[in-house]
Design a protein around this motif. Structure first.
Motif, mmCIF file in Angstrom:
data_model
loop_
_atom_site.group_PDB
_atom_site.id
_atom_site.type_symbol
_atom_site.label_atom_id
_atom_site.label_comp_id
_atom_site.label_asym_id
_atom_site.label_seq_id
_atom_site.Cartn_x
_atom_site.Cartn_y
_atom_site.Cartn_z
ATOM 1 N N LEU A 84 4.820 1.324 0.753
ATOM 2 C CA LEU A 84 5.749 1.768 -0.279
ATOM 3 C C LEU A 84 5.970 3.268 -0.163
ATOM 4 O O LEU A 84 5.198 3.985 0.483
ATOM 5 N N ASP A 85 7.013 3.746 -0.827
ATOM 6 C CA ASP A 85 7.170 5.184 -0.982
ATOM 7 C C ASP A 85 6.016 5.719 -1.824
ATOM 8 O O ASP A 85 5.340 4.971 -2.539
ATOM 9 N N ARG A 86 5.826 7.016 -1.783
ATOM 10 C CA ARG A 86 4.726 7.642 -2.518
ATOM 11 C C ARG A 86 4.807 7.303 -4.001
ATOM 12 O O ARG A 86 5.896 7.351 -4.592
ATOM 13 N N ILE A 87 3.664 6.968 -4.596
ATOM 14 C CA ILE A 87 3.609 6.614 -6.011
ATOM 15 C C ILE A 87 2.746 7.625 -6.752
ATOM 16 O O ILE A 87 2.055 8.444 -6.144
ATOM 17 N N SER A 88 2.756 7.547 -8.071
ATOM 18 C CA SER A 88 1.904 8.393 -8.908
ATOM 19 C C SER A 88 0.628 7.652 -9.262
ATOM 20 O O SER A 88 0.620 6.425 -9.432
ATOM 21 N N ILE A 89 -0.458 8.393 -9.414
ATOM 22 C CA ILE A 89 -1.704 7.792 -9.887
ATOM 23 C C ILE A 89 -1.505 7.158 -11.266
ATOM 24 O O ILE A 89 -2.200 6.216 -11.627
ATOM 25 N N LEU A 90 -0.510 7.636 -12.007
ATOM 26 C CA LEU A 90 -0.248 7.112 -13.345
ATOM 27 C C LEU A 90 0.380 5.720 -13.314
ATOM 28 O O LEU A 90 0.405 5.031 -14.339
ATOM 29 N N CYS A 148 -6.826 9.756 -15.621
ATOM 30 C CA CYS A 148 -5.379 9.614 -15.410
ATOM 31 C C CYS A 148 -5.082 8.217 -14.871
ATOM 32 O O CYS A 148 -4.103 7.575 -15.276
ATOM 33 N N TYR A 149 -5.935 7.755 -13.954
ATOM 34 C CA TYR A 149 -5.793 6.386 -13.431
ATOM 35 C C TYR A 149 -6.007 5.343 -14.507
ATOM 36 O O TYR A 149 -5.159 4.463 -14.726
ATOM 37 N N TYR A 162 0.837 -1.193 0.000
ATOM 38 C CA TYR A 162 0.000 0.000 0.000
ATOM 39 C C TYR A 162 0.875 1.246 0.000
ATOM 40 O O TYR A 162 2.059 1.201 0.358
ATOM 41 N N ALA A 163 0.272 2.364 -0.421
ATOM 42 C CA ALA A 163 1.052 3.588 -0.575
ATOM 43 C C ALA A 163 0.145 4.798 -0.571
ATOM 44 O O ALA A 163 -1.058 4.708 -0.849
ATOM 45 N N GLU A 164 0.738 5.939 -0.267
ATOM 46 C CA GLU A 164 0.113 7.215 -0.566
ATOM 47 C C GLU A 164 0.382 7.518 -2.034
ATOM 48 O O GLU A 164 1.431 7.162 -2.566
ATOM 49 N N THR A 165 -0.577 8.156 -2.694
ATOM 50 C CA THR A 165 -0.426 8.437 -4.124
ATOM 51 C C THR A 165 -0.448 9.939 -4.381
ATOM 52 O O THR A 165 -0.922 10.718 -3.554
#
Length: 516
Positions: free
Chosen positions: A447-453, A55-56, A38-41
């Motif tokens: 996880l480290d922050r990820i992109s919605i992309l 975008c997702y 899991y992550a912040e996005t």
């Protein structure tokens, strides 16, 4: 063979959920996080339904989609048009799954109206699937033919709740109707998964974000996530099933309302004309008060039927004029800039674009309130977007990144530049959430922050499909197995929406506050 259920929690983030997780109020979600990745996005700018759901699903930034907000502004032509799903020119994850022989379904996805045909079922949703002022759409929101009627007969399915929530004082029947809708969405999605033999289904819970806007983290919102948590437990218990949770953006408590077009006028970037709306507003007549009275009298449908649309549109909102009416209040020949809400700003090409842009960015960077700078960043559009639509009419010139807690309101004529919170107790933020669990994902923890992309290429790889070369996102290192992601040529896009659906969209967005 495993299958995947993606649950889209509109506007959700860990900042909202973690106090309830830690307090034992969402036990299934708490247990799921222990055995997942899991992550912040981070959402694309602006962090709004339009464009971030696409975008997702497309894995692309707005410069490759053709839509940057709920409206398309072209100051050279002197037009503002409300956008709909047909304006996004891109294939999506379900198109690639279908192309590789996997059946996919989509339930209640914003940016999908009018619906289109894929091999599996599509049910449009969100604020854009509407018919007329303040009324839920009656048919035409699902494919294949007959699906909408089947959903209504079997599940009493509604695209929008009735009565519709329109203020943070409505904590009774309006909230109950939303909770019932959320439960139905998830029941329909899991039923289609089983009965249609789908390998992938996405379901969006759009009205979560409506509750968050009006109530932030109060009891109505908590009740909604308790419904979600119960379904999380059910889906997690399904055999050979991946469960993915994600959001299009996050949310946080509103501290400041910033009326950007009023600021543009006050600082010499925008000149004004007198309008009928302004006269009505000066005597205290606006849409919010008119709607509240109509709801108390039980006359919303009657008034929507009897009062001509052109008259309805003359009644201003409390925040001022919106959408194409903004240009009625603007002397365009003497105006250098016009803004949409929550981010995009458009420059009049009749002036020296680069000179105006340089001056405007410097001035906006200097705007503050008692909490500090209003914006976390003020950018040239090409600094945050990339793609062919960046050079076409309708693309913004400047994009602001509103500070968490700031709602950038685009109303014209309200007379106020800064105030405390207006209708919304919570505003969108860029930090959303992502969680992936099940047989096709490693339990990698936080996880480290990820992109919605990154979501679309990761989901395609987990499904054993190649990733199209024009996606902007990266495959996350959470897919089970050692296989390297494969790439492929993009699917050619030739779909046109074929119909004008913007009239009702405007009014639904207005009532929910999405044009606020």
């Amino acid at each position: 063979m495993s299958r995947t259920v993606v649950v889209g929690l509109d506007g959700s983030n860990w900042d909202l959920l973690e106090p309830w997780i830690d307090g034992g109020d969402l036990p299934n979600l708490a247990a799921l996080r222990e055995e997942s990745a899991y992550a912040e996005t981070e959402s694309c700018l602006p962090p709004v339904t339009f464009p971030n759901w696409k975008c997702y699903s497309a894995g692309k930034n707005p410069g490759k989609l053709g839509v940057f907000w709920f409206e398309r502004v072209d100051l050279e032509a002197g037009t503002i048009d409300v956008t709909n799903g047909g304006d996004f020119e891109t294939p999506e994850i379900w198109d690639y799954l279908t192309d590789e022989g996997k059946r996919a379904g989509v339930v209640n996805m914003p940016t999908m109206y009018p619906p289109r045909d894929i091999d599996g079922p599509i049910v449009a949703g969100g604020p854009d699937a509407v018919e007329g002022e303040y009324r839920s759409i009656d048919g035409g929101y699902a494919t294949p033919d007959g699906l909408a009627e089947e959903l209504e007969e079997r599940f009493d399915y509604r695209v929008h709740p009735d009565p519709l929530l329109s203020s943070n004082e409505e904590t009774g029947a309006e909230v109950d109707a939303i909770l019932e809708l959320l439960d139905t969405r998830l029941e329909v999605a899991t039923t289609l998964l089983e009965e249609e033999d789908l390998e992938f289904v996405h379901v969006t819970l759009f009205y979560l974000n409506v509750l968050q806007h009006f109530f932030w983290n109060d009891e109505p919102t908590k009740r909604a996530y308790e419904v979600v948590d119960e379904w999380v437990g059910r889906i997690a218990d399904m055999e050979d099933t991946n469960l993915v949770l994600m959001s299009d953006h996050g949310c946080g408590p509103t501290t400041t309302e910033f009326y950007i077009n009023e600021w543009l006028a006050e600082n010499g970037y925008q000149a004004r004309e007198r309008t009928v709306d302004g006269a009505l507003q000066r005597v205290g007549l606006d849409r919010e008060h008119a709607l509240a009275v109509a709801k108390r009298l039980g006359a919303v449908d009657l008034l929507a039927t009897l009062v001509p649309e052109r008259i309805q549109k003359l009644v201003p909102q409390s925040a001022g004029l919106k959408r194409d009416r903004k240009l009625d209040a603007v002397d365009l020949d003497r105006t250098r800039a016009v803004a949409s809400g929550q981010g995009p700003i458009y420059l009049n090409p009749a002036f020296d674009r680069e000179a105006v842009r340089e001056e405007l960015i410097a001035d906006l960077e200097a705007v503050t309130d008692e909490h500090g700078p209003i914006f976390d960043g003020v950018y040239r559009a090409e600094e945050v977007y990339e793609g062919r639509f960046l050079d076409e009419p309708g693309a913004p010139d400047v994009v602001v990144d509103q500070r968490d807690g700031v709602h950038v309101n685009d109303g014209i004529g309200g007379g106020t530049v800064r105030s405390g919170p207006d209708r919304w107790r919570a505003e969108n933020t860029r930090n959303g959430l992502f969680l992936a669990s099940g047989p096709d994902f490693e339990a990698a923890g936080r996880l480290d922050r990820i992109s919605i992309l990154d979501m679309a290429p990761t989901l395609l790889t987990a499904a054993g499909c190649a990733v199209p070369s024009d996606m902007d996102g990266e495959v996350l290192p959470i897919v089970a197995g050692d296989s390297e992601p494969e790439t492929r040529e993009p699917i050619a896009w030739d779909r046109a929406s074929g119909e004008d659906v913007t009239a009702g969209v405007e009014d639904r967005l207005t009532q929910l506050g999405y044009m606020e």
